[in-house]
Design a protein around this motif. Structure first.
Motif, PDB file in Angstrom:
ATOM      1  N   TRP A   1       5.482  -1.043  -7.763  1.00 57.16           N
ATOM      2  CA  TRP A   1       4.894  -0.869  -9.092  1.00 57.16           C
ATOM      3  C   TRP A   1       5.980  -0.495 -10.102  1.00 57.16           C
ATOM      4  O   TRP A   1       6.015  -1.033 -11.212  1.00 57.16           O
ATOM      5  CB  TRP A   1       3.795   0.191  -9.038  1.00 57.16           C
ATOM      6  CG  TRP A   1       3.306   0.640 -10.375  1.00 57.16           C
ATOM      7  CD1 TRP A   1       3.568   1.831 -10.988  1.00 57.16           C
ATOM      8  CD2 TRP A   1       2.479  -0.098 -11.291  1.00 57.16           C
ATOM      9  NE1 TRP A   1       2.952   1.883 -12.221  1.00 57.16           N
ATOM     10  CE2 TRP A   1       2.283   0.708 -12.434  1.00 57.16           C
ATOM     11  CE3 TRP A   1       1.898  -1.362 -11.256  1.00 57.16           C
ATOM     12  CZ2 TRP A   1       1.523   0.293 -13.526  1.00 57.16           C
ATOM     13  CZ3 TRP A   1       1.144  -1.772 -12.342  1.00 57.16           C
ATOM     14  CH2 TRP A   1       0.967  -0.948 -13.459  1.00 57.16           C
ATOM     15  N   GLN A   2       6.873   0.399  -9.734  1.00 56.77           N
ATOM     16  CA  GLN A   2       7.948   0.812 -10.640  1.00 56.77           C
ATOM     17  C   GLN A   2       8.852  -0.370 -10.991  1.00 56.77           C
ATOM     18  O   GLN A   2       9.282  -0.510 -12.139  1.00 56.77           O
ATOM     19  CB  GLN A   2       8.758   1.968 -10.045  1.00 56.77           C
ATOM     20  CG  GLN A   2       7.984   3.262  -9.920  1.00 56.77           C
ATOM     21  CD  GLN A   2       7.363   3.711 -11.233  1.00 56.77           C
ATOM     22  OE1 GLN A   2       7.984   3.630 -12.295  1.00 56.77           O
ATOM     23  NE2 GLN A   2       6.125   4.162 -11.175  1.00 56.77           N
TER      24      GLN A   2
ATOM     25  N   THR B   1       0.848  -1.191   0.000  1.00 54.15           N
ATOM     26  CA  THR B   1       0.000   0.000   0.000  1.00 54.15           C
ATOM     27  C   THR B   1       0.885   1.242   0.000  1.00 54.15           C
ATOM     28  O   THR B   1       2.075   1.176   0.290  1.00 54.15           O
ATOM     29  CB  THR B   1      -0.924   0.039   1.244  1.00 54.15           C
ATOM     30  OG1 THR B   1      -0.107   0.050   2.420  1.00 54.15           O
ATOM     31  CG2 THR B   1      -1.876  -1.150   1.284  1.00 54.15           C
ATOM     32  N   GLY B   2       0.272   2.374  -0.337  1.00 54.37           N
ATOM     33  CA  GLY B   2       0.940   3.669  -0.244  1.00 54.37           C
ATOM     34  C   GLY B   2       2.229   3.762  -1.029  1.00 54.37           C
ATOM     35  O   GLY B   2       2.327   3.295  -2.167  1.00 54.37           O
ATOM     36  N   ALA B   3       3.237   4.372  -0.409  1.00 53.19           N
ATOM     37  CA  ALA B   3       4.523   4.601  -1.069  1.00 53.19           C
ATOM     38  C   ALA B   3       5.216   3.286  -1.415  1.00 53.19           C
ATOM     39  O   ALA B   3       5.886   3.184  -2.452  1.00 53.19           O
ATOM     40  CB  ALA B   3       5.428   5.457  -0.173  1.00 53.19           C
ATOM     41  N   GLU B   4       5.041   2.266  -0.580  1.00 54.31           N
ATOM     42  CA  GLU B   4       5.643   0.958  -0.859  1.00 54.31           C
ATOM     43  C   GLU B   4       5.036   0.365  -2.127  1.00 54.31           C
ATOM     44  O   GLU B   4       5.737  -0.198  -2.960  1.00 54.31           O
ATOM     45  CB  GLU B   4       5.443   0.010   0.334  1.00 54.31           C
ATOM     46  CG  GLU B   4       5.956  -1.383   0.107  1.00 54.31           C
ATOM     47  CD  GLU B   4       7.475  -1.514   0.087  1.00 54.31           C
ATOM     48  OE1 GLU B   4       7.954  -2.654   0.044  1.00 54.31           O
ATOM     49  OE2 GLU B   4       8.197  -0.496   0.090  1.00 54.31           O
ATOM     50  N   ARG B   5       3.732   0.509  -2.293  1.00 54.57           N
ATOM     51  CA  ARG B   5       3.065   0.006  -3.499  1.00 54.57           C
ATOM     52  C   ARG B   5       3.628   0.708  -4.735  1.00 54.57           C
ATOM     53  O   ARG B   5       3.913   0.065  -5.744  1.00 54.57           O
ATOM     54  CB  ARG B   5       1.553   0.218  -3.403  1.00 54.57           C
ATOM     55  CG  ARG B   5       0.796  -0.371  -4.573  1.00 54.57           C
ATOM     56  CD  ARG B   5      -0.717  -0.087  -4.445  1.00 54.57           C
ATOM     57  NE  ARG B   5      -1.480  -0.915  -5.331  1.00 54.57           N
ATOM     58  CZ  ARG B   5      -1.550  -0.756  -6.647  1.00 54.57           C
ATOM     59  NH1 ARG B   5      -0.881   0.216  -7.227  1.00 54.57           N
ATOM     60  NH2 ARG B   5      -2.283  -1.567  -7.394  1.00 54.57           N
ATOM     61  N   GLU B   6       3.786   2.000  -4.658  1.00 55.18           N
ATOM     62  CA  GLU B   6       4.319   2.761  -5.795  1.00 55.18           C
ATOM     63  C   GLU B   6       5.749   2.330  -6.123  1.00 55.18           C
ATOM     64  O   GLU B   6       6.104   2.183  -7.291  1.00 55.18           O
ATOM     65  CB  GLU B   6       4.267   4.263  -5.516  1.00 55.18           C
ATOM     66  CG  GLU B   6       4.757   5.124  -6.648  1.00 55.18           C
ATOM     67  CD  GLU B   6       4.025   4.903  -7.977  1.00 55.18           C
ATOM     68  OE1 GLU B   6       4.687   5.050  -9.033  1.00 55.18           O
ATOM     69  OE2 GLU B   6       2.832   4.574  -7.979  1.00 55.18           O
ATOM     70  N   ARG B   7       6.561   2.096  -5.111  1.00 54.55           N
ATOM     71  CA  ARG B   7       7.942   1.638  -5.331  1.00 54.55           C
ATOM     72  C   ARG B   7       7.950   0.280  -6.039  1.00 54.55           C
ATOM     73  O   ARG B   7       8.665   0.076  -7.020  1.00 54.55           O
ATOM     74  CB  ARG B   7       8.684   1.552  -3.995  1.00 54.55           C
ATOM     75  CG  ARG B   7      10.145   1.136  -4.127  1.00 54.55           C
ATOM     76  CD  ARG B   7      10.810   0.994  -2.764  1.00 54.55           C
ATOM     77  NE  ARG B   7      10.427  -0.202  -2.054  1.00 54.55           N
ATOM     78  CZ  ARG B   7      10.905  -1.424  -2.305  1.00 54.55           C
ATOM     79  NH1 ARG B   7      11.806  -1.613  -3.264  1.00 54.55           N
ATOM     80  NH2 ARG B   7      10.507  -2.465  -1.600  1.00 54.55           N
TER      81      ARG B   7
END
Length: 159
Positions: free
Chosen positions: A124-125, A116-122
């Motif tokens: 995802w990249q 979730t959150g910033a970890e999810r975005e990391r």
């Protein structure tokens, strides 16, 4: 990366590709099981075999999945080739996060953590760097938030 691997990544954006690959998953599952995760997805992309416990049946369910390494863990995504529903294995992990992976001939017990959150975005990249078609799958999924899991080893590897 091999020429065939590059071609596969380019074709991954096409709807027909996802439909065709969904048909081949049962064969890939068998090959992955027989080779204990050594040969999955014809070796074109980094792949593992994830074994979850069926949330209704209680039976083991194995699925070949593309993954990206992240430290000592593995990152997988419930894209379901861009379909508008979650794959069964993702629903199984949400119900019971303990699972096993077979990767490169090693079997590991893992615990799935929903990102979730910033970890999810990391994460995802990392995923779209390996398989750019995930961006296309998000559009096809019709607004469904696609689950991203980090699979964290909980014990030593077995061969």
């Amino acid at each position: 990366m091999s020429v065939l691997g590059s071609l596969t990544r380019r074709l991954g954006h096409h709807e027909w590709f996802g439909a065709t690959m969904r048909l081949l998953v049962p064969a890939d599952r068998i090959v992955g099981r027989l080779t204990r995760g050594r040969v999955v997805a014809l070796g074109l992309v980094p792949s593992l075999v994830l074994t979850t416990t069926g949330r209704r049946s209680g039976q083991p369910r194995s699925n070949p999945l593309l993954y990206v390494p992240d430290g000592d863990g593995y990152v997988v995504i419930g894209s379901n080739w861009g379909q508008q529903h979650q794959p069964g294995w993702a629903m199984n992990l949400l119900a019971r996060p303990e699972a096993e992976v077979d990767v490169r001939g090693r079997r590991l017990a893992v615990r799935a953590e929903l990102a979730t959150g910033a970890e999810r975005e990391r994460l995802w990249q990392l995923l779209v760097t390996e398989w750019p078609a995930y961006r296309t799958y998000v559009r096809r999924a019709g607004g469904r938030e696609i689950s991203i899991f980090r699979l964290v080893p909980t014990g030593p590897a077995r061969t």
